[in-house]
Design an enzyme around this catalytic site. Structure first.
Site, PDB file in Angstrom:
ATOM      1  N   LEU A 196     -38.847 118.154 -43.855  1.00  0.00           N
ATOM      2  CA  LEU A 196     -37.814 118.736 -42.997  1.00  0.00           C
ATOM      3  C   LEU A 196     -36.422 118.392 -43.523  1.00  0.00           C
ATOM      4  O   LEU A 196     -35.708 117.584 -42.942  1.00  0.00           O
ATOM      5  CB  LEU A 196     -38.000 118.255 -41.551  1.00  0.00           C
ATOM      6  CG  LEU A 196     -37.131 118.978 -40.511  1.00  0.00           C
ATOM      7  CD1 LEU A 196     -37.334 120.478 -40.555  1.00  0.00           C
ATOM      8  CD2 LEU A 196     -37.390 118.450 -39.118  1.00  0.00           C
ATOM      9  N   HIS A 197     -36.102 118.957 -44.664  1.00  0.00           N
ATOM     10  CA  HIS A 197     -34.704 118.900 -45.098  1.00  0.00           C
ATOM     11  C   HIS A 197     -34.430 120.128 -45.934  1.00  0.00           C
ATOM     12  O   HIS A 197     -35.244 121.041 -45.949  1.00  0.00           O
ATOM     13  CB  HIS A 197     -34.364 117.587 -45.804  1.00  0.00           C
ATOM     14  CG  HIS A 197     -35.294 117.174 -46.874  1.00  0.00           C
ATOM     15  ND1 HIS A 197     -35.373 117.810 -48.077  1.00  0.00           N
ATOM     16  CD2 HIS A 197     -36.212 116.177 -46.913  1.00  0.00           C
ATOM     17  CE1 HIS A 197     -36.278 117.219 -48.825  1.00  0.00           C
ATOM     18  NE2 HIS A 197     -36.816 116.227 -48.144  1.00  0.00           N
TER      19      HIS A 197
END
Lengths: 92, 579
Positions: A14-15
């Protein structure tokens, strides 16, 4: 308080782009949505619309996260956000 | 009229108005306790509003720029735009405005500065990809603080008319947003011939001069003339200089074509190859007439990642390059991580001396397996295409390392192993190193930095960091001679074939130095595709005999500048073409 769990589907975690897409969607809501890693106390949950918070959460591919929100439309909003987390945006 | 001089790093004669890169943003002073400089009408609420407004304005500006961008640049701008008005960042800055905040109330500028510093610290502590985003957070901070101060945003200025960009030095992040249709040349007061500014200028074909003290003081809009080969800048240019710029523009368009079959005046063949990183680069290079690839930088497939790409991904990436050169030579350099190209899963960011650290081939010591998987992928990609694939390892220092690399290549089924010569020890022992492998390629950028013990990025060391240094030319000669000796020693055996030595550093793109390199016995030259035409045009004016004589003269020169002047004086074509 509505609550949902989601498994991060993006290979990079999640980036980068997946986090940007998610933060933007969370920011467009009229609700305050928080995000935490599964098993961590709700008090430590972070603002889901903050890309910087999402990055420091450090959720990797396959990690389970918990989304929480309160108020009208919370359930529908969380369902939408879960869908974003469970999509592999790099595969598109 | 005023003149400035520096180190010319990319040729070209152009005329245009100067635009200065805004100065880096200064840190806002911490508010001294008890000081009365926060006026009474300034409230926490009014300051909070200023922060929110500034953050929104920066976000809007970055979004507007993202619309005009494409590809990776667009993604970076969109993500940075999101960071600019990040609710966590804005809230923590506003908290610091309050007199109850630890350490007392801050000004809006100071609060943003400190809040972003805290975020940057925590990202840095996470390491890897997150740590790399620190630069984006600090960029956003600089933009918000400039907005609060009413100063121009940091970064390359926006302009409707083409201009010459002046700066102290450019950072890799600035170069990513540079629009080559607006910026017609680069001048910097600092930086060296191997700095990011120089490398970018060569890749884009922009005339550039670095290490020219004083140019960062030119007023915006000042019309200047610059000669990127001579390294000179002139204000209030007269009619003669206007004509020179016009003549260059005409020549540049005729120079743009390369026949794809490079030879000296006497027909002696010196294939000109291209340095590429991706399949798209390779297609462009093939279109520009490149006779093959002399350096495929495989790290482009690894950068910006937290983990190693799979063998399948690598096969696809290398295959895209091989496909552009059927039947031609493609020299693949195995992963060159470390120093200025750190990779989170391979290199240690805490080395005190990264240029002398675990980098290039040496990462195989600390992360075994990555190299073998890469060789496997290269071999599989070779099998699927018609390119003639050679493979070389970067940062080889000893014959033992060369032997081990050759055995890894052979185990993977790769027939032509080689080494990069960048470490002076490899040049000094070339006759034993070359017994182990089939070829060598001189990486003149690193070879110069190591031979002269001068960091590539440092402006004050620009004159040391010059591939014309006679010491560097001696190392080139030693490598060529060592390769010839290795071929002789092995005479009569299967490995006896001539061991060619190529050059794939920036030196090969300097037409005058290219003549010297050929004279020293270098067999192939590999460069940015943009330099092919100029190098080929100049090489076509000399015979191999003349090139050898110029090489002898350069080797005998007492200094880099004397070597350059001596050689240039014998090559009138350079002045004629403005190279």
């Amino acid at each position: 308080m509505s609550e949902r769990t989601a498994t991060i589907a993006s290979r990079v975690g999640l980036h980068a782009r997946p986090a940007a897409i998610f933060a933007e969607a969370a920011g467009d809501l009229d609700l305050e949505v928080t995000i935490a890693k599964a098993g961590e106390p709700a008090d430590d949950a972070m603002d889901a619309s903050s890309i910087l918070s999402l990055m420091s959460l450090g959720a990797s591919f396959g990690d389970v996260v918990v989304l929480r929100a309160e108020g009208a439309g919370a359930d529908e909003a969380l369902d939408k956000l879960v869908k974003i987390l469970e999509t592999d945006h790099d595969a598109e | 009229m005023q003149t400035f001089s520096g180190v010319g790093v990319a040729p070209g004669r152009v005329l245009g108005p100067v635009r200065q890169m805004p100065k880096p943003v200064q840190e806002p002073a911490p508010h001294a306790p008890g000081a009365a400089d926060i006026p009474a009408d300034v409230t926490v609420e009014s300051q909070g509003r200023r922060i929110k407004d500034a953050a929104k304005a920066v976000q809007a500006e970055l979004r507007a720029r993202a619309i005009g961008a494409s590809g990776e640049g667009k993604e970076v701008l969109e993500a940075t735009a999101l960071m600019a008005a990040d609710p966590m960042l804005v809230k923590s800055a506003i908290r610091l405005l309050s007199p109850e905040a630890p350490g007392g109330a801050r000004t809006a500028e100071r609060a943003v500065w400190e809040a972003a510093a805290t975020v940057a610290e925590s990202l840095k502590a996470l390491g890897g990809y997150m740590a790399e985003r620190v630069a984006d957070v600090l960029d956003v901070r600089a933009r918000i603080v400039s907005e609060l101060r009413g100063l121009p945003a940091p970064g390359i200025p926006a302009s409707d008319v083409p201009f010459i960009l002046a700066a102290e030095d450019l950072a890799p992040a600035d170069t990513a947003t540079l629009d080559p249709t607006k910026v017609i040349a680069l001048i910097t007061s600092s930086g060296g011939p191997q700095s990011h500014t120089a490398i970018l200028a060569r890749a884009l074909g922009l005339p550039a001069i670095v290490a020219a003290p004083g140019v960062d003081g030119l007023d915006d809009g000042t019309e200047i003339y610059l000669d990127g080969a001579a390294g000179t800048i002139t204000t209030e240019p007269g009619e003669d200089l206007r004509l020179a710029a016009k003549a260059w523009a005409t020549q540049a368009s005729t120079l743009a074509a390369f026949s794809g079959n490079n030879a000296l005046a006497d027909g002696f063949r010196v294939p000109l190859l291209a340095n590429v990183g991706t399949g798209a680069d390779a297609v462009k290079a093939a279109d520009a007439g490149a006779e093959g690839v002399g350096l495929l930088r495989t790290e482009f497939c690894f950068l910006d990642r937290d983990d190693e790409p799979s063998v399948e991904e690598q096969i696809a990436a290398y295959g895209a390059v091989f496909a552009a050169f059927p039947g031609k030579k493609v020299v693949v350099r195995t992963l060159d991580a470390g120093a200025d190209k750190p990779l989170p899963f391979l290199t240690n960011a805490d080395e005190p001396n990264p240029a002398l650290g675990v980098r290039g081939y040496r990462t195989d010591l600390t992360s075994p397996g990555v190299l073998e998987r890469q060789l496997e992928a290269i071999a599989a990609a070779e099998a699927a295409h018609q390119a003639e694939v050679w493979v070389m390892a970067p940062m080889i220092s000893t014959a033992d390392e060369a032997a081990r690399f050759a055995s890894l290549c052979s185990a993977a089924g790769l027939r032509t192993p080689g080494v990069m010569v960048e470490v002076p020890s490899a040049a000094l022992t070339a006759s034993t190193v070359l017994r182990e492998v089939s070829f060598a390629s001189l990486g003149t950028n690193d070879l110069t930095q190591y031979a002269m013990a001068a960091d590539r990025q440092l402006g004050p060391l620009a004159s040391l960091n010059d591939p014309w240094q006679p010491a560097v030319l001696q190392l080139v000669k030693l490598t060529v001679d060592g390769a010839a000796a290795a071929s002789t020693v092995l005479a009569g055996t299967a490995a006896a074939a001539t061991k060619p030595v190529g050059v794939c550093g920036e030196a090969a793109a300097d037409p005058a130095l290219a003549v010297v390199l050929v004279g020293l016995g270098v067999a192939t030259l590999s460069m940015s595709a943009r330099a092919l035409a100029a190098v080929s045009t100049v090489l076509a004016t000399v015979t191999v005999e003349q090139a050898r004589n110029l090489a002898v003269a350069a080797l005998a020169a007492p200094s880099a500048s004397a070597a350059r002047q001596t050689v240039r004086a014998q090559l009138p074509i350079l002045v004629e073409l403005g190279l």
